[in-house]
Each structure stands twice: as structure tokens, then as C-alpha cells.
Design an enzyme around this catalytic site. Sequence first.
Site, short mmCIF file in Angstrom:
data_model
loop_
_atom_site.label_atom_id
_atom_site.label_comp_id
_atom_site.label_asym_id
_atom_site.label_seq_id
_atom_site.Cartn_x
_atom_site.Cartn_y
_atom_site.Cartn_z
N ASP A 13 0.83 -1.21 0.00
CA ASP A 13 0.00 0.00 0.00
C ASP A 13 0.86 1.26 0.00
OD1 ASP A 13 -2.36 1.38 -0.01
OD2 ASP A 13 -2.68 1.24 2.14
N GLY A 14 0.32 2.31 -0.60
CA GLY A 14 0.98 3.63 -0.54
C GLY A 14 1.62 4.08 -1.85
N GLY A 16 0.13 5.29 -4.51
CA GLY A 16 -0.49 6.55 -4.94
C GLY A 16 0.05 7.73 -4.15
N THR A 59 -10.59 -7.17 -5.81
CA THR A 59 -11.85 -7.12 -6.57
C THR A 59 -12.44 -5.71 -6.46
OG1 THR A 59 -12.82 -8.10 -4.59
CG2 THR A 59 -12.52 -9.57 -6.43
N ASN A 61 -10.73 -2.92 -6.27
CA ASN A 61 -9.94 -1.90 -6.97
C ASN A 61 -10.56 -1.51 -8.32
OD1 ASN A 61 -6.72 -3.11 -5.75
ND2 ASN A 61 -8.00 -1.46 -4.97
N ARG A 64 -11.80 2.04 -8.91
CA ARG A 64 -10.92 3.19 -9.22
C ARG A 64 -11.21 3.70 -10.63
NH1 ARG A 64 -5.22 2.26 -6.13
NH2 ARG A 64 -6.15 1.63 -4.18
N ARG A 180 2.15 -4.91 6.07
CA ARG A 180 1.35 -3.91 5.36
C ARG A 180 2.10 -2.60 5.40
NH1 ARG A 180 -4.84 -2.72 4.51
NH2 ARG A 180 -4.56 -0.87 3.26
N ARG A 186 -5.22 -2.31 8.65
CA ARG A 186 -6.38 -3.18 8.42
C ARG A 186 -5.98 -4.29 7.46
NH1 ARG A 186 -8.32 1.94 6.47
NH2 ARG A 186 -7.63 2.20 4.33
N GLU A 199 1.48 -13.20 12.31
CA GLU A 199 1.99 -12.02 13.02
C GLU A 199 1.87 -10.87 12.03
OE1 GLU A 199 2.94 -12.11 16.15
OE2 GLU A 199 2.78 -14.28 16.31
C1 FPP Z 1 -1.93 0.00 -3.40
O1 FPP Z 1 -1.47 1.34 -3.36
C2 FPP Z 1 -1.34 -0.69 -4.53
C3 FPP Z 1 -2.01 -1.26 -5.57
C4 FPP Z 1 -3.49 -1.24 -5.68
C5 FPP Z 1 -1.29 -1.89 -6.68
C6 FPP Z 1 -0.08 -2.69 -6.35
C7 FPP Z 1 0.63 -2.93 -7.61
C8 FPP Z 1 1.97 -2.92 -7.79
C9 FPP Z 1 2.95 -2.81 -6.68
C10 FPP Z 1 2.46 -3.01 -9.19
C11 FPP Z 1 3.32 -4.18 -9.52
C12 FPP Z 1 2.71 -5.48 -9.23
C13 FPP Z 1 3.12 -6.63 -9.80
C14 FPP Z 1 2.49 -7.88 -9.37
C15 FPP Z 1 4.20 -6.68 -10.81
P1 FPP Z 1 -2.53 2.50 -3.51
O2 FPP Z 1 -2.73 2.81 -4.95
O3 FPP Z 1 -3.81 2.14 -2.80
O4 FPP Z 1 -1.81 3.68 -2.78
P2 FPP Z 1 -2.48 4.83 -1.91
O5 FPP Z 1 -3.09 4.15 -0.70
O6 FPP Z 1 -1.33 5.69 -1.55
O7 FPP Z 1 -3.50 5.51 -2.77
#
Ligand code: FPP
Length: 235
Positions: A13-14, A16, A59, A61, A64, A180, A186, A199
Amino acid sequence: MNKNPTHIAIIMDGNGRWAKKRGLKRSEGHKEGGKTLERLALHAKNLGIKYLSVFAFSTDNFKRSEEEVNYLMDLLIYYFNHKLDTICKDNIKVVFSGRKENLREDVIKAMENITKKTKDNNKCLLNICLNYGGREEIVDASLKIIEKLHNGLIKKEDINKNTFYHYLYQDLPPIDLLIRTGGEKRLSNFMLYQMDYAEIYFSDLYFPDFWEKDLDAALTFYKSRERKFGSVKTD
Ligand code: FPP
């Protein structure tokens, strides 16, 4: 002190927020996240971790913007067809968890491509959760069981909390350590069945800022935990 975990799961996560902080488009964050995943997978493999599960796309996502979803899908195709070549050469086997429905044909083809290319690799297994939901996985497993029962292929007594694993998208061991990134605390509907005694390590770092040394820190945390699996301390 615990040994290294057998199965690590990561909620990446993170991406964006990492991009926003730098005045970049969210897609740039996902691109950088891809590089981070590549580095972490190799590091985990070198440490002898056998299973690594990552949450690439839930599912939910699909809610967006179309632009972001399409960018992510194109990025995944690029990774599966080209970038993850290094991963293939490094003896990592790639498998997928999730529903195929709603995924573009070209994405499914790229998934099949990397699955086929890495099928004989055996040093580490990278389970990429794509169009994935934990509750959806439990429902889908239950439906498979109902169908088999209905067709007389299994008996009710064959199903217990251990054999249930065989009906999940991938038959993997339980998760020992969940990481995470991104500061949220969460589970976000990720691998709920496999997470029973995991853990949990929360990091405030955005995923693209999570380096090998940060994985080492998560492992140090894990090794210091006393895992009781519901029992009480004996000494
Ligand atoms: C969550 O960050 C991340 C995702 C929804 C996408 C994860 C995808 C990758 C790391 C790309 C590469 C993956 C593979 C399997 C090659 P977010 O967009 O929710 O970030 P935010 O919480 O800051 O908005």
C-alpha cells in the site's frame, strides 16, 4: 526466537501517496512499486523464504478510475511478459490467486505466459493476488466443495480446516507474517483464511520506499514474537 517465516504476505500500500508526494501521477507510484516488488522477491528468495503472497489488485480496486485500472493492467502485462524475466531466471515460480472474470483477455494471456514459463522453478513461490478478495476466495472454495459433494466425489467427513486449503485458489501453507506498508492498519479482505495466526507488521513507509533492509526489520520483529497458536506460555 522463531526461525524465518515460511510464508510472508505483503499488502503493497501507498503507491499513490508516494507519487502524490513527488507531484507525480498515481501510475508512477505503481511503476515504482513494481520495481520494489521485484527487489523484495529476490531478497526473500535469497533469505530462503519459500512462499511470498502479494496483493496486486483487489476485486474492489475496479472501483478506481478507468484510467488507473487500465494503467495498472498494462503495467501487470508488461511485468508478466518482460520484467519478471529476472524473477524467472532466479528460480521463482509465479502463480495467481483471484477470479478471472472481469479481467481483460490480454491480462489473462500474460498471466498464463508467466505461469507456464516459471512452472518448474522451485526455490520460492510468488503468489500474485489479482482481482482477489479473501471472502470471495472462501465462497469460491465452498462452492467447489458443494459441487464435489453433490457429484459424490467427496464425503462430508473429508472436509475439515486442513483439507479446506485444497479448495482455495492456491494450496499454500498458512501465512506466518503479514506486512502492510502505507500506514493503514487493516486487513482489507486479504487472504483471510490463511491469516489465522499471522503475526502482523505495519510499516508507515509507502511501498516504493520499502527496501530490503525494511524487510529485514520485519523479519527481526517476526523472530522476536512468541507464537502460541491459542495455547498458553509453558515456562
Ligand atoms: C496500493 O497502493 C497498490 C495497488 C493497488 C497496486 C499494487 C501494484 C503494484 C505494486 C504493481 C506491480 C505489481 C506486480 C504484481 C508486478 P494505492 O494505490 O492504494 O496507494 P495509496 O493508498 O497511496 O493511494
